[in-house]
Design a protein around this motif. Structure first.
Motif, PDB file in Angstrom:
ATOM      1  N   TRP A 166       0.839  -1.067   0.034  1.00  0.00           N
ATOM      2  CA  TRP A 166      -0.072   0.123   0.113  1.00  0.00           C
ATOM      3  C   TRP A 166       0.978   1.398   0.010  1.00  0.00           C
ATOM      4  O   TRP A 166       0.459   2.321  -0.397  1.00  0.00           O
ATOM      5  CB  TRP A 166      -1.093   0.131   1.179  1.00  0.00           C
ATOM      6  N   GLU A 167       1.969   1.119   0.430  1.00  0.00           N
ATOM      7  CA  GLU A 167       3.110   2.364   0.365  1.00  0.00           C
ATOM      8  C   GLU A 167       3.405   2.717  -1.026  1.00  0.00           C
ATOM      9  O   GLU A 167       3.820   3.942  -1.303  1.00  0.00           O
ATOM     10  CB  GLU A 167       4.294   2.036   1.412  1.00  0.00           C
ATOM     11  N   ASN A 168       3.081   2.029  -2.079  1.00  0.00           N
ATOM     12  CA  ASN A 168       3.315   2.280  -3.390  1.00  0.00           C
ATOM     13  C   ASN A 168       1.858   3.089  -3.957  1.00  0.00           C
ATOM     14  O   ASN A 168       1.913   3.391  -5.011  1.00  0.00           O
ATOM     15  CB  ASN A 168       3.547   1.041  -4.167  1.00  0.00           C
ATOM     16  N   SER A 170      -0.564   6.442  -4.026  1.00  0.00           N
ATOM     17  CA  SER A 170      -0.340   7.615  -3.449  1.00  0.00           C
ATOM     18  C   SER A 170      -1.683   8.167  -3.902  1.00  0.00           C
ATOM     19  O   SER A 170      -2.278   8.001  -5.020  1.00  0.00           O
ATOM     20  CB  SER A 170       0.478   8.609  -4.084  1.00  0.00           C
ATOM     21  N   ILE A 171      -2.416   9.079  -2.894  1.00  0.00           N
ATOM     22  CA  ILE A 171      -3.581   9.648  -3.180  1.00  0.00           C
ATOM     23  C   ILE A 171      -3.332  11.001  -3.499  1.00  0.00           C
ATOM     24  O   ILE A 171      -2.945  11.778  -2.492  1.00  0.00           O
ATOM     25  CB  ILE A 171      -4.602   9.381  -2.084  1.00  0.00           C
ATOM     26  N   TYR A 172      -3.820  11.655  -4.498  1.00  0.00           N
ATOM     27  CA  TYR A 172      -3.558  12.987  -4.761  1.00  0.00           C
ATOM     28  C   TYR A 172      -4.749  13.957  -4.083  1.00  0.00           C
ATOM     29  O   TYR A 172      -5.723  13.572  -4.124  1.00  0.00           O
ATOM     30  CB  TYR A 172      -3.778  13.390  -6.332  1.00  0.00           C
ATOM     31  N   LYS A 173      -4.042  15.128  -3.567  1.00  0.00           N
ATOM     32  CA  LYS A 173      -4.841  15.821  -2.904  1.00  0.00           C
ATOM     33  C   LYS A 173      -4.372  17.155  -3.364  1.00  0.00           C
ATOM     34  O   LYS A 173      -3.442  17.620  -3.207  1.00  0.00           O
ATOM     35  CB  LYS A 173      -4.961  15.708  -1.404  1.00  0.00           C
TER      36      LYS A 173
END
Length: 177
Positions: A166-168, A170-173
């Motif tokens: 899951w560390e791979n 990323s969720i854009y904000k």
């Protein structure tokens, strides 16, 4: 089994039983590939189905390593793309190949991907050239992979969710102003 479970259960299988794949199951697998999404609907892939044991043995030697399991498969499907139709042929061929693998798993049939594109023998000969010689497909087609299919001779454990990376992800904000 739902799709979430199917994804967790599908594992590469390199050892197969002698059981043949029924024509109906093979058609179902090919049907799924023919329905796979493609760039701009080009459907620029082609499939060569091989169940002849002598030819499976020859195909299994198209790479130095990683293709030997094909000799024990009930069927191999060579997944080709037409370079003259679309520049997205590799992606389209890969999507079709993976679609076949999930369909096979849904039918209880094991599979393994043998990568061909940009793979070479020790003498520098492209694996695609070897397959082209064996199967006599035209120059505009290039093999992406060979999918070996058969009933699993070994049982594989489902993928371990605790090992998902899951560390791979990323969720854009968006930045706040």
């Amino acid at each position: 089994m739902n799709f979430k479970e199917l994804v967790q259960m599908r594992r590469s299988v390199r050892k197969f039983t002698e059981q043949e794949i029924s024509p109906e199951d093979l058609q179902t697998i090919l049907r799924s590939a023919l329905m796979a999404p493609t760039s701009k609907g080009t459907r620029a892939w082609h499939f060569i189905v091989v169940d002849d044991k002598a030819m499976l043995e020859k195909i299994s030697m198209c790479r130095e390593m990683g293709s030997q399991f094909v000799a024990g498969a009930a069927v191999a499907i060579v997944v080709l793309g037409d370079r003259e139709v679309t520049d997205a042929w590799t992606e389209d061929a890969a999507i079709a190949a993976v679609t076949m693998q999930y369909q096979a798993a849904d039918l209880g049939i094991g599979s393994c991907w043998c990568h061909i594109r940009n793979r070479f023998m020790q003498n520098g000969e492209p694996s695609d050239n070897i397959l082209r010689f064996l199967l006599d497909y035209p120059e505009n087609l290039t093999a992406e992979c060979v999918i070996g299919l058969g009933y699993p001779a070994i049982e594989r454990k489902p993928q371990d969710e605790d090992k998902l990376r899951w560390e791979n992800v990323s969720i854009y904000k968006p930045a706040t102003t």
